[in-house]
Motif scaffolding. Structure first.
Motif, PDB file in Angstrom:
ATOM      1  N   ARG A 293       0.829  -1.205   0.000  1.00  0.00           N
ATOM      2  CA  ARG A 293       0.000   0.000   0.000  1.00  0.00           C
ATOM      3  C   ARG A 293       0.867   1.261   0.000  1.00  0.00           C
ATOM      4  NH1 ARG A 293      -2.428  -3.979   3.068  1.00  0.00           N
ATOM      5  NH2 ARG A 293      -4.702  -4.192   2.967  1.00  0.00           N
ATOM      6  N   GLY A 294       2.097   1.133  -0.450  1.00  0.00           N
ATOM      7  CA  GLY A 294       3.011   2.257  -0.417  1.00  0.00           C
ATOM      8  C   GLY A 294       3.848   2.241   0.861  1.00  0.00           C
ATOM      9  N   ILE A 295       4.626   3.308   1.056  1.00  0.00           N
ATOM     10  CA  ILE A 295       5.506   3.423   2.224  1.00  0.00           C
ATOM     11  C   ILE A 295       4.903   4.350   3.269  1.00  0.00           C
ATOM     12  CG2 ILE A 295       7.785   4.174   3.032  1.00  0.00           C
ATOM     13  CD1 ILE A 295       8.833   3.398   0.216  1.00  0.00           C
ATOM     14  N   PHE A 296       4.589   5.569   2.862  1.00  0.00           N
ATOM     15  CA  PHE A 296       3.971   6.536   3.771  1.00  0.00           C
ATOM     16  C   PHE A 296       2.763   7.127   3.052  1.00  0.00           C
ATOM     17  CE2 PHE A 296       3.139  10.251   6.244  1.00  0.00           C
ATOM     18  CZ  PHE A 296       3.701  10.039   7.502  1.00  0.00           C
ATOM     19  N   VAL A 297       1.610   7.105   3.716  1.00  0.00           N
ATOM     20  CA  VAL A 297       0.367   7.562   3.106  1.00  0.00           C
ATOM     21  C   VAL A 297      -0.296   8.587   4.014  1.00  0.00           C
ATOM     22  CG1 VAL A 297      -1.833   6.871   2.085  1.00  0.00           C
ATOM     23  CG2 VAL A 297       0.078   5.253   2.125  1.00  0.00           C
ATOM     24  N   ASN A 298      -0.754   9.668   3.425  1.00  0.00           N
ATOM     25  CA  ASN A 298      -1.478  10.700   4.147  1.00  0.00           C
ATOM     26  C   ASN A 298      -2.816  10.930   3.454  1.00  0.00           C
ATOM     27  OD1 ASN A 298      -2.198  13.840   4.238  1.00  0.00           O
ATOM     28  ND2 ASN A 298      -1.233  13.290   6.167  1.00  0.00           N
ATOM     29  N   ARG A 299      -3.861  11.065   4.246  1.00  0.00           N
ATOM     30  CA  ARG A 299      -5.167  11.291   3.644  1.00  0.00           C
ATOM     31  C   ARG A 299      -6.107  12.015   4.613  1.00  0.00           C
ATOM     32  NH1 ARG A 299      -9.506   6.625   1.652  1.00  0.00           N
ATOM     33  NH2 ARG A 299     -10.467   7.825  -0.020  1.00  0.00           N
ATOM     34  N   ARG A 300      -6.860  12.939   4.087  1.00  0.00           N
ATOM     35  CA  ARG A 300      -7.957  13.574   4.811  1.00  0.00           C
ATOM     36  C   ARG A 300      -9.242  13.027   4.218  1.00  0.00           C
ATOM     37  NH1 ARG A 300      -9.496  18.303   7.701  1.00  0.00           N
ATOM     38  NH2 ARG A 300     -11.519  19.109   7.040  1.00  0.00           N
ATOM     39  N   SER A 301     -10.080  12.413   5.048  1.00  0.00           N
ATOM     40  CA  SER A 301     -11.290  11.783   4.520  1.00  0.00           C
ATOM     41  C   SER A 301     -12.382  11.778   5.568  1.00  0.00           C
ATOM     42  CB  SER A 301     -10.999  10.356   4.055  1.00  0.00           C
ATOM     43  OG  SER A 301     -10.624   9.540   5.146  1.00  0.00           O
ATOM     44  N   GLY A 302     -13.578  11.430   5.116  1.00  0.00           N
ATOM     45  CA  GLY A 302     -14.737  11.432   5.993  1.00  0.00           C
ATOM     46  C   GLY A 302     -15.400  10.077   6.068  1.00  0.00           C
ATOM     47  N   GLU A 303     -16.197   9.900   7.109  1.00  0.00           N
ATOM     48  CA  GLU A 303     -17.005   8.695   7.239  1.00  0.00           C
ATOM     49  C   GLU A 303     -18.379   9.066   7.748  1.00  0.00           C
ATOM     50  OE1 GLU A 303     -15.660   5.949  10.430  1.00  0.00           O
ATOM     51  OE2 GLU A 303     -13.998   7.350  10.662  1.00  0.00           O
ATOM     52  N   VAL A 304     -19.352   8.263   7.381  1.00  0.00           N
ATOM     53  CA  VAL A 304     -20.737   8.533   7.755  1.00  0.00           C
ATOM     54  C   VAL A 304     -21.441   7.235   8.105  1.00  0.00           C
ATOM     55  CG1 VAL A 304     -20.933  10.580   6.275  1.00  0.00           C
ATOM     56  CG2 VAL A 304     -21.581   8.342   5.373  1.00  0.00           C
ATOM     57  N   ALA A 305     -22.416   7.340   8.968  1.00  0.00           N
ATOM     58  CA  ALA A 305     -23.371   6.262   9.221  1.00  0.00           C
ATOM     59  C   ALA A 305     -24.707   6.743   8.683  1.00  0.00           C
ATOM     60  CB  ALA A 305     -23.460   5.963  10.714  1.00  0.00           C
ATOM     61  N   VAL A 306     -25.209   6.061   7.675  1.00  0.00           N
ATOM     62  CA  VAL A 306     -26.431   6.490   7.003  1.00  0.00           C
ATOM     63  C   VAL A 306     -27.632   5.820   7.664  1.00  0.00           C
ATOM     64  CG1 VAL A 306     -27.649   6.670   4.807  1.00  0.00           C
ATOM     65  CG2 VAL A 306     -25.138   6.764   4.857  1.00  0.00           C
ATOM     66  N   GLU A 307     -28.571   6.646   8.146  1.00  0.00           N
ATOM     67  CA  GLU A 307     -29.754   6.136   8.833  1.00  0.00           C
ATOM     68  C   GLU A 307     -30.772   5.595   7.830  1.00  0.00           C
ATOM     69  OE1 GLU A 307     -29.652   5.895  12.030  1.00  0.00           O
ATOM     70  OE2 GLU A 307     -27.759   6.992  12.164  1.00  0.00           O
ATOM     71  N   THR A 308     -31.814   4.976   8.328  1.00  0.00           N
ATOM     72  CA  THR A 308     -32.819   4.355   7.459  1.00  0.00           C
ATOM     73  C   THR A 308     -33.559   5.371   6.611  1.00  0.00           C
ATOM     74  OG1 THR A 308     -34.400   4.397   9.304  1.00  0.00           O
ATOM     75  CG2 THR A 308     -33.147   2.370   8.971  1.00  0.00           C
ATOM     76  N   ASP A 309     -33.589   6.626   7.058  1.00  0.00           N
ATOM     77  CA  ASP A 309     -34.253   7.661   6.273  1.00  0.00           C
ATOM     78  C   ASP A 309     -33.284   8.376   5.329  1.00  0.00           C
ATOM     79  OD1 ASP A 309     -32.760   9.112   8.061  1.00  0.00           O
ATOM     80  OD2 ASP A 309     -34.439  10.261   8.893  1.00  0.00           O
ATOM     81  N   GLY A 310     -32.016   7.912   5.282  1.00  0.00           N
ATOM     82  CA  GLY A 310     -31.025   8.512   4.410  1.00  0.00           C
ATOM     83  C   GLY A 310     -30.233   9.634   5.046  1.00  0.00           C
ATOM     84  N   ASP A 311     -30.572  10.014   6.284  1.00  0.00           N
ATOM     85  CA  ASP A 311     -29.878  11.105   6.953  1.00  0.00           C
ATOM     86  C   ASP A 311     -28.502  10.644   7.435  1.00  0.00           C
ATOM     87  OD1 ASP A 311     -29.522  13.650   7.959  1.00  0.00           O
ATOM     88  OD2 ASP A 311     -30.379  13.141   9.919  1.00  0.00           O
ATOM     89  N   TYR A 312     -27.545  11.562   7.512  1.00  0.00           N
ATOM     90  CA  TYR A 312     -26.210  11.218   8.006  1.00  0.00           C
ATOM     91  C   TYR A 312     -25.500  12.481   8.475  1.00  0.00           C
ATOM     92  CZ  TYR A 312     -24.689  12.885   3.378  1.00  0.00           C
ATOM     93  OH  TYR A 312     -24.469  13.645   2.254  1.00  0.00           O
ATOM     94  N   SER A 313     -24.496  12.276   9.333  1.00  0.00           N
ATOM     95  CA  SER A 313     -23.623  13.356   9.787  1.00  0.00           C
ATOM     96  C   SER A 313     -22.198  12.961   9.453  1.00  0.00           C
ATOM     97  CB  SER A 313     -23.773  13.585  11.298  1.00  0.00           C
ATOM     98  OG  SER A 313     -25.081  14.009  11.612  1.00  0.00           O
ATOM     99  N   LEU A 314     -21.447  13.900   8.892  1.00  0.00           N
ATOM    100  CA  LEU A 314     -20.100  13.616   8.412  1.00  0.00           C
ATOM    101  C   LEU A 314     -19.073  13.848   9.513  1.00  0.00           C
ATOM    102  CD1 LEU A 314     -18.397  12.965   5.804  1.00  0.00           C
ATOM    103  CD2 LEU A 314     -18.186  15.450   5.528  1.00  0.00           C
ATOM    104  N   THR A 315     -18.199  12.868   9.702  1.00  0.00           N
ATOM    105  CA  THR A 315     -17.051  12.994  10.596  1.00  0.00           C
ATOM    106  C   THR A 315     -15.788  12.988   9.745  1.00  0.00           C
ATOM    107  OG1 THR A 315     -18.164  11.845  12.407  1.00  0.00           O
ATOM    108  CG2 THR A 315     -15.766  11.964  12.505  1.00  0.00           C
ATOM    109  N   MET A 316     -14.972  14.030   9.882  1.00  0.00           N
ATOM    110  CA  MET A 316     -13.748  14.146   9.090  1.00  0.00           C
ATOM    111  C   MET A 316     -12.526  13.890   9.956  1.00  0.00           C
ATOM    112  SD  MET A 316     -14.685  14.835   5.998  1.00  0.00           S
ATOM    113  CE  MET A 316     -13.054  15.209   5.331  1.00  0.00           C
ATOM    114  N   SER A 317     -11.502  13.295   9.351  1.00  0.00           N
ATOM    115  CA  SER A 317     -10.254  13.050  10.061  1.00  0.00           C
ATOM    116  C   SER A 317      -9.105  13.043   9.065  1.00  0.00           C
ATOM    117  CB  SER A 317     -10.304  11.726  10.820  1.00  0.00           C
ATOM    118  OG  SER A 317     -10.452  10.637   9.923  1.00  0.00           O
ATOM    119  N   GLU A 318      -7.912  13.187   9.605  1.00  0.00           N
ATOM    120  CA  GLU A 318      -6.704  13.087   8.793  1.00  0.00           C
ATOM    121  C   GLU A 318      -5.889  11.910   9.292  1.00  0.00           C
ATOM    122  OE1 GLU A 318      -2.897  15.738   7.184  1.00  0.00           O
ATOM    123  OE2 GLU A 318      -4.474  16.656   8.410  1.00  0.00           O
TER     124      GLU A 318
END
Length: 470
Positions: free
Chosen positions: A191-216
């Motif tokens: 997967r390479g030697i050193f990797v840096n990334r800023r990305s988000g994750e979400v938990a999508v509810e049954t109605d399609g709603d979600y809140s974004l959590t970002m991290s580096e």
């Protein structure tokens, strides 16, 4: 067709391993230099996959993959989003709940369950199969050396004699040992030697709603340190640091992990920094089925990267090489500026942005040991035969019912080069919710790969405390 290829794959494995049959008992046999010399020949690629195409021609013969940016794309280098090198490829067919019976032999149990659970919206668009996997020559050279030197230790919970490449391009030994070797190939895949990334994750509810959590995130793959060798590993596979950047209530919190090679002898070393308390504390429970808070309990600690950590809670079975439709060459779902709301459907990822192909996969089954505890009683892993990365997992509850389905949207990072996930999705079939990890298309860049070798103090608990006080 699939059964014929399955018999052929077993015959090939038996031939390469000196006549050992799947399921045989006894000690782990060594791979001879003459057997290893068959890697890179007419039968097998240098990373251990069948070189030839499938009998029906759908899976092509391996031709070297994408070992650099294709000439037909405008690519700005590491950190830039990857243009689709196959813009003219057309959909071969679309699998839906109505016609899935026609393609039953190429559908995993999890894919079938998703089609049945969401019959009105879930479908998979199957494109021409492209074997884009490629690794640098230095990695392939290491793999050829590992083939005759690597061995399982600690009842399969660790490895020895390997460095800088997958340990087991030729699966050998007992059935359980072959399964463990396949999982170790995933855990140590390039997967390479050193990797840096800023990305988000979400938990999508049954109605399609979600809140974004970002991290580096920053990851240093110590196993691939070009300045080291096996003697310098100090039982550490990689170093991982993740710092939350939003929402404000979580910003500044961080997790540091030193991933050990043998986690039974030496458990994963993990620390957490609480920004409110300004304290670093050990996090000994960040393993196995510990729930991940940012995933709203839709992902366990050992589901990250579809599987990570120790193998000791399960009995392992190798089910051979089979052909399945899996997410592959997913460039369209990972394009710069693509809004997250277009990626995230109410019940699942947008099918129109996904690309599926038929590929060979190693099938590995894990069944929970009687004296162990885990929320998953059974897990079936589908490991891409080219990249050795887990691309899909079917996970069962204590009653033996299919509960969760995980998928990696694979693509080629042709600047590295390697095949790895763009985003991962984790479906809970019972609650009909899902979780997505790795969203970055609204960010300025995607993963940045460098050959940086950091000072060991960079990933120390003391450095974690200093970072938190910035």
């Amino acid at each position: 067709m699939r059964n014929r290829e399955l018999r052929l794959s077993r015959a090939l494995v038996a031939a390469v391993t000196g006549g050992l049959l799947l399921g045989t008992a006894g000690p782990l046999a060594e791979v001879s230099s003459s057997e290893a010399a068959r890697l890179g020949g007419e039968e097998f690629t240098r990373f251990g996959a069948p070189s030839a195409g499938s009998d029906d021609g759908v899976i092509p013969a391996y031709d070297g993959g994408l070992d650099g940016p294709p000439s037909n794309v405008d690519y700005g280098g590491s950190g830039d989003f990857h243009p689709n090198p196959f813009p003219d490829d057309k959909i071969r067919h679309t699998v839906t709940a109505d016609n899935m019976g026609e393609y039953d032999q190429y559908l995993t149990a999890g894919t079938k369950a998703l089609l049945e659970t969401y019959p009105d919206t879930y479908e998979i668009n199957v494109y021409p199969s492209r074997r884009t996997m490629a690794w640098p020559d230095r990695i392939l050279n290491n793999i050829e050396e590992n083939a005759t030197e690597a061995e399982l230790v600690g009842e399969g919970n660790g490895i020895d004699g390997a460095y800088g490449g997958i340990p087991f391009p030729i699966l050998h030994g007992t059935n359980e040992q072959q399964a463990q070797q396949a999982m170790w190939n995933h855990l140590t895949s390039w997967r390479g030697i050193f990797v840096n990334r800023r990305s988000g994750e979400v938990a999508v509810e049954t109605d399609g709603d979600y809140s974004l959590t970002m991290s580096e995130q920053e990851i240093f793959y110590n196993f691939y340190n070009p300045e080291g060798d096996e003697s310098t590993l100090e039982n550490t596979l990689f170093y991982y640091l993740s710092e939350a950047t939003s929402p404000p209530r979580l910003a500044g919190g961080a997790v540091l992990i030193h991933e050990t090679l043998n986690q039974v002898n030496e458990p994963r070393r993990a620390w957490g920094y609480n920004a409110g308390q300004r304290r670093v504390r050990r996090a000994p429970n960040l393993a196995y089925d510990s729930p991940i808070a940012a995933a709203d309990n839709l992902r366990t600690a050992d589901e990250t990267d579809l599987f990570n950590g120790a193998l000791d809670k399960y009995n392992w079975e190798y089910r051979g090489i089979q052909q399945f439709y899996i997410p592959y060459n997913n460039y369209d779902i990972a394009q710069r500026g693509l809004e997250y709301e277009k990626i995230l459907g109410k019940k699942h990822l947008n099918p129109d942005l996904q690309r599926w192909e038929r590929h060979r996969v190693h099938v590995v089954e894990a069944n929970l040991k009687e004296d162990k505890r885990h929320i998953f009683s059974r897990r079936v892993f589908y490991i891409d035969a080219d990249s050795w990365k887990v691309v899909s997992v079917d996970q069962y509850d204590g009653r033996g019912e299919l509960w969760r389905v995980s998928q990696a949207m694979e693509k080629s990072y042709y600047e590295v080069p390697t095949v790895w996930t763009a985003i991962d999705v984790f479906h809970d079939l019972q609650s009909k919710r899902y979780h997505v990890q790795g969203l970055d298309t609204e960010e300025g860049q995607t993963r940045v790969f460098t050959d940086r070798v950091p000072n060991r103090r960079y990933f120390s608990p003391q450095a974690l405390r200093r970072r938190g006080r910035r």
